[in-house]
Design a protein around this motif. Structure first.
Motif, PDB file in Angstrom:
ATOM      1  N   ILE A 103      -6.550   2.052  10.620  1.00  0.00           N
ATOM      2  CA  ILE A 103      -5.719   0.951  11.123  1.00  0.00           C
ATOM      3  C   ILE A 103      -6.154   0.493  12.522  1.00  0.00           C
ATOM      4  O   ILE A 103      -6.028  -0.685  12.864  1.00  0.00           O
ATOM      5  CB  ILE A 103      -4.217   1.361  11.115  1.00  0.00           C
ATOM      6  CG1 ILE A 103      -3.286   0.206  11.479  1.00  0.00           C
ATOM      7  CG2 ILE A 103      -3.942   2.519  12.038  1.00  0.00           C
ATOM      8  CD1 ILE A 103      -3.127  -0.802  10.419  1.00  0.00           C
ATOM      9  N   ALA A 146       0.818  -1.216   0.000  1.00  0.00           N
ATOM     10  CA  ALA A 146       0.000   0.000   0.000  1.00  0.00           C
ATOM     11  C   ALA A 146       0.850   1.263   0.000  1.00  0.00           C
ATOM     12  O   ALA A 146       0.446   2.287  -0.553  1.00  0.00           O
ATOM     13  CB  ALA A 146      -0.950  -0.005   1.194  1.00  0.00           C
ATOM     14  N   THR A 147       2.025   1.191   0.621  1.00  0.00           N
ATOM     15  CA  THR A 147       2.883   2.382   0.616  1.00  0.00           C
ATOM     16  C   THR A 147       3.205   2.767  -0.834  1.00  0.00           C
ATOM     17  O   THR A 147       3.061   3.930  -1.235  1.00  0.00           O
ATOM     18  CB  THR A 147       4.195   2.113   1.384  1.00  0.00           C
ATOM     19  OG1 THR A 147       3.865   1.667   2.696  1.00  0.00           O
ATOM     20  CG2 THR A 147       5.056   3.356   1.468  1.00  0.00           C
ATOM     21  N   HIS A 156      -1.766  -8.293  -0.200  1.00  0.00           N
ATOM     22  CA  HIS A 156      -1.134  -9.164   0.804  1.00  0.00           C
ATOM     23  C   HIS A 156      -1.808  -9.038   2.176  1.00  0.00           C
ATOM     24  O   HIS A 156      -1.482  -9.801   3.074  1.00  0.00           O
ATOM     25  CB  HIS A 156       0.383  -8.951   0.889  1.00  0.00           C
ATOM     26  CG  HIS A 156       0.836  -7.565   1.252  1.00  0.00           C
ATOM     27  ND1 HIS A 156       1.928  -6.989   0.664  1.00  0.00           N
ATOM     28  CD2 HIS A 156       0.400  -6.655   2.132  1.00  0.00           C
ATOM     29  CE1 HIS A 156       2.138  -5.783   1.173  1.00  0.00           C
ATOM     30  NE2 HIS A 156       1.211  -5.554   2.065  1.00  0.00           N
ATOM     31  N   LYS A 157      -2.710  -8.101   2.326  1.00  0.00           N
ATOM     32  CA  LYS A 157      -3.452  -8.042   3.583  1.00  0.00           C
ATOM     33  C   LYS A 157      -4.686  -8.942   3.441  1.00  0.00           C
ATOM     34  O   LYS A 157      -4.612 -10.149   3.604  1.00  0.00           O
ATOM     35  CB  LYS A 157      -3.839  -6.597   3.920  1.00  0.00           C
ATOM     36  CG  LYS A 157      -2.653  -5.736   4.358  1.00  0.00           C
ATOM     37  CD  LYS A 157      -3.084  -4.386   4.893  1.00  0.00           C
ATOM     38  CE  LYS A 157      -1.951  -3.653   5.588  1.00  0.00           C
ATOM     39  NZ  LYS A 157      -0.895  -3.164   4.674  1.00  0.00           N
ATOM     40  N   ASP A 205      -4.039  -3.172  -0.601  1.00  0.00           N
ATOM     41  CA  ASP A 205      -3.082  -4.266  -0.500  1.00  0.00           C
ATOM     42  C   ASP A 205      -3.768  -5.561  -0.856  1.00  0.00           C
ATOM     43  O   ASP A 205      -4.891  -5.818  -0.412  1.00  0.00           O
ATOM     44  CB  ASP A 205      -2.559  -4.385   0.949  1.00  0.00           C
ATOM     45  CG  ASP A 205      -1.232  -3.695   1.137  1.00  0.00           C
ATOM     46  OD1 ASP A 205      -0.402  -3.743   0.216  1.00  0.00           O
ATOM     47  OD2 ASP A 205      -1.033  -3.111   2.211  1.00  0.00           O
ATOM     48  N   THR A 224       2.351   5.843   6.496  1.00  0.00           N
ATOM     49  CA  THR A 224       2.961   5.533   5.188  1.00  0.00           C
ATOM     50  C   THR A 224       2.384   6.396   4.070  1.00  0.00           C
ATOM     51  O   THR A 224       3.029   6.578   3.041  1.00  0.00           O
ATOM     52  CB  THR A 224       2.791   4.043   4.816  1.00  0.00           C
ATOM     53  OG1 THR A 224       1.400   3.734   4.807  1.00  0.00           O
ATOM     54  CG2 THR A 224       3.529   3.137   5.778  1.00  0.00           C
ATOM     55  N   HIS A 233      -2.668   7.194   7.660  1.00  0.00           N
ATOM     56  CA  HIS A 233      -1.613   6.236   8.014  1.00  0.00           C
ATOM     57  C   HIS A 233      -0.251   6.877   7.744  1.00  0.00           C
ATOM     58  O   HIS A 233      -0.081   7.575   6.733  1.00  0.00           O
ATOM     59  CB  HIS A 233      -1.777   4.965   7.176  1.00  0.00           C
ATOM     60  CG  HIS A 233      -0.987   3.808   7.697  1.00  0.00           C
ATOM     61  ND1 HIS A 233       0.318   3.587   7.344  1.00  0.00           N
ATOM     62  CD2 HIS A 233      -1.325   2.820   8.563  1.00  0.00           C
ATOM     63  CE1 HIS A 233       0.757   2.488   7.966  1.00  0.00           C
ATOM     64  NE2 HIS A 233      -0.223   2.012   8.708  1.00  0.00           N
ATOM     65  N   ASP A 256      -6.733   5.966   0.509  1.00  0.00           N
ATOM     66  CA  ASP A 256      -5.886   4.888   1.022  1.00  0.00           C
ATOM     67  C   ASP A 256      -6.826   3.830   1.602  1.00  0.00           C
ATOM     68  O   ASP A 256      -7.387   4.007   2.678  1.00  0.00           O
ATOM     69  CB  ASP A 256      -4.941   5.439   2.107  1.00  0.00           C
ATOM     70  CG  ASP A 256      -4.097   4.334   2.749  1.00  0.00           C
ATOM     71  OD1 ASP A 256      -4.206   3.161   2.325  1.00  0.00           O
ATOM     72  OD2 ASP A 256      -3.328   4.657   3.673  1.00  0.00           O
TER      73      ASP A 256
END
Ligand SMILES: Cc1ncc(COP(=O)(O)O)c(C=O)c1O
Length: 465
Positions: A239, A147-148, A295-296, A293, A192, A190, A264
Motif C-alpha cells: 500500500i 479486496a477485504t 474498483h481500484k 479489486d 484488512t 494490509h 493479496d
C-alpha cells in the motif's frame, strides 16, 4: 396484467433518467475545474438532510434534485483526474454507463437460471480476467464487494482445503476441535487481510509474521519451516511502496511443503496485465488463490472486488448452499456457489464493460501510463530537492518534505489548496505524503499541474517553518 399496478411510466421514467444523466454529466464535467476536496461551505448544509422521514411521498424528480443540490458539491472529486489519495480509481466511461444499465435491469446475480444474461456476462469477464492476469487456466473466480471480501472468500477456500487434507470438514464442523492451521503473513500485510483472517476464526494476531525488507517485501530467507496445515499470505502491491513479495523464491518452497499460498493483490495484481510491469509479479501464478479489486485500478464503480482460486471446487466447497426453493443441479455455473452472499447486484457487468472497452492494449496502456506518471511525480519532486522514500516500481510515491511536522503541514495545505488531493502515511518511521496514481482520467497535464501545486505549497510551508 393488473391495470391497477403502479407502473414505472407513471413517474415519467425517460424524463427522470434523462435528468439523472444530465446532472451526472454536468457533475463529471465540473470535476476538472473544481477543487478536488469538497467545498467546506457545501459540507455545512448537509446537516439539512437530517430531517424527519417525510409522512407522505415526494416525487422522484425532487428527490434527485435534493441529492444533486446537497450532495454533489459535498463530494470528494475521486472520479476526477487529480485525486491521488489511498488507492482509488475513477470509473471508466463504459463501466459507469454499464452500471446505469445494470441498475435498470436490477438483476439478482445469484442464479444463472433466473438471470442468465448477467450470469453469462460475468462468466465471460472471469474467463478474460484469468487470461489477462495470467492465472492458471482452470482458476475459478467470484465477484465480491472489495479486496477485504476477496481475501475473505479466497481464504475461506484455503481454510476448507488445508483442513480437509487433514481429515477435517470445517464447513460442517467448524473450527472447534479442528487441527490447528499455521497462518504466515508478511510484516507488511494490509490490515484488512488480518481482518479477513479474524472473520474466518483464524485470528488477527494468531499469525506467524515474517519480517520484510526496506522496500516492504517479505524476506524469503526468514520463512519459517512449513509443517501441517499451513496458509502463507503474500502480497502483490504494498500500500505504501507498491512493492511485490518475492513470489519466485517463496512459492516453490511453500508449494513443495504442501502449504496453501494466497496473494493479496488488491491493486498490484493488475501489473500482470501490462507487459512492462508483469515481471514485477513473476511467480505469482504459482499461488493457490488471489484477491484483487476492480474498483481500484480497473476503474469500475464501487463496490467491486475479485477472488480467484486455482483448485476447481474449492470456492464452492466453502460457499455453496442448497435450499428447497432454489434451483438444484444447474448445468450452468451458479454464481452464488462462489460468493459469501446469496443475493447481490451484478457487479461483474461493469468489469465486463471495462475489459471489453479497453481490450488488452487499453489495459496495458492504463497501468503503464499511471506508473509512468508516478515516476514523473517522483522526478519533479526529487529535482526540487524533496526526498522520495521508495523506489517507484509501480504507481505509488512516498515523499518527505522534511520534518514530520513540515510534511504534515504540506499534506494539509495540498488538501486545502484543492488542485489535487494526497494523503499521508508513515513509512518505516518516516512521515510521508502518498501519491497514488490510479485513474484512467489522469492526463500528463494533470500530473504537471498537480506537481506544480505541491511544489508551490511546499515552498510556502517551508518559508514559514
Ligand atoms: C493490499 C491491500 N489489500 C486490501 C485492501 C482493502 O481493499 P478494500 O478496501 O477494497 O476492501 C487494500 C486497500 O487499499 C490494499 O491496498
Amino acid at each position: 396484467m393488473n391495470d391497477d399496478a403502479p407502473r414505472a411510466t407513471t413517474v415519467a421514467m425517460p424524463t427522470l433518467l434523462g435528468d439523472a444523466a444530465q446532472r451526472s454529466a454536468a457533475y463529471l464535467d465540473s470535476l476538472g475545474r473544481r477543487p478536488v476536496r469538497p467545498d467546506p461551505a457545501a459540507v455545512l448544509p448537509l446537516a439539512r438532510l437530517d430531517e424527519p422521514l417525510p409522512e407522505s411521498p415526494t416525487d422522484p424528480a425532487s428527490v434527485l434534485a435534493l441529492l444533486d443540490e446537497f450532495v454533489s458539491p459535498a463530494t470528494m472529486a475521486t472520479a476526477g483526474p487529480r485525486f491521488f489519495g489511498f488507492v482509488i480509481g475513477g470509473s471508466l466511461p463504459a463501466a459507469l454507463a454499464a452500471n446505469w444499465l445494470a441498475g435498470a435491469w436490477d438483476q439478482n446475480a445469484c442464479l444463472a437460471k433466473v438471470t442468465p444474461g448477467v450470469a453469462q456476462v460475468e462468466a465471460v469477464a472471469l474467463r478474460w480476467l484469468v487470461e489477462v492476469l495470467g492465472l492458471p487456466p482452470r482458476t475459478e473466480g467470484a465477484f465480491v464487494t472489495g479486496a477485504t471480501m476477496a481475501n475473505f472468500s479466497a481464504l475461506a477456500a484455503a481454510r476448507y482445503v488445508v483442513l480437509s487434507r487433514a481429515g477435517w470438514n470445517v464447513e460442517a464442523d467448524g473450527l472447534f476441535g479442528a487441527p490447528p492451521i499455521t497462518v504466515i503473513v508478511g510484516d507488511e500485510a494490509h490490515p484488512t487481510l488480518l481482518k479477513s483472517l479474524g472473520l474466518l476464526g483464524l485470528g488477527r494476531n494468531r499469525v506467524v509474521r515474517v519480517p520484510t525488507d526496506r522496500r516492504g517485501r517479505m524476506r524469503a530467507d526468514h520463512l519459517p519451516p512449513l509443517e501441517g496445515p499451513t496458509i502463507v499470505c503474500l502480497q502483490a502491491g504494498n500500500i505504501n511502496t507498491g512493492e511485490f513479495d518475492p513470489f519466485g523464491e517463496i512459492c516453490p518452497v511453500a508449494r513443495a511443503a504442501g502449504a496453501w499460498l494466497h496473494v493479496d493483490g488488491a491493486f498490484g495484481l493488475w501489473a500482470r496485465a501490462a507487459p512492462q510491469l508483469a515481471p514485477l509479479a513473476d511467480g505469482v501464478e504459482l499461488a493457490d488463490s488471489w484477491a484483487t479489486d476492480a474498483h481500484k485500478w480497473l476503474n469500475v464503480p464501487y463496490d467491486s472486488g475479485l477472488a480467484f482460486v486455482r483448485e476447481p471446487g474449492a470456492l464452492p466447497a466453502a460457499m455453496a448452499i442448497t435450499a428447497e426453493y432454489l434451483p438444484a443441479h444447474q448445468v450452468e455455473r451458479s454464481p452464488a456457489d462462489f460468493t459469501p452472499e446469496l443475493s447481490r447486484r451484478a457487479r461483474g457487468v461493469e468489469v465486463w464493460a471495462a475489459l471489453r472497452s479497453l481490450g488488452r492494449s487499453g489495459l496495458a496502456e492504463l497501468f503503464e501510463r499511471n506508473c509512468r506518471q508516478a515516476r514523473r511525480f517522483a522526478a519533479l519532486l526529487a529535482a526540487a530537492g524533496y526526498e522520495i522514500l521508495n523506489d517507484v516500481v509501480l504507481n505509488q510515491v512516498l515523499v518527505s518534505f522534511g520534518s514530520p511536522d513540515t510534511t504534515q503541514r504540506v499534506i494539509d495545505a495540498i488538501q486545502a489548496d484543492g488542485t489535487c488531493w494526497c494523503g499521508g502515511t508513515v513509512w518505516q518511521g518516516r512521515k510521508a505524503m502518498r501519491i497514488s496514481v490510479c485513474s484512467w482520467a489522469t492526463t500528463d497535464a494533470d500530473v504537471e499541474l498537480s506537481a506544480m501545486a505541491m511544489l508551490r505549497v511546499a515552498r510556502c510551508v517551508g518559508s514559514r517553518s
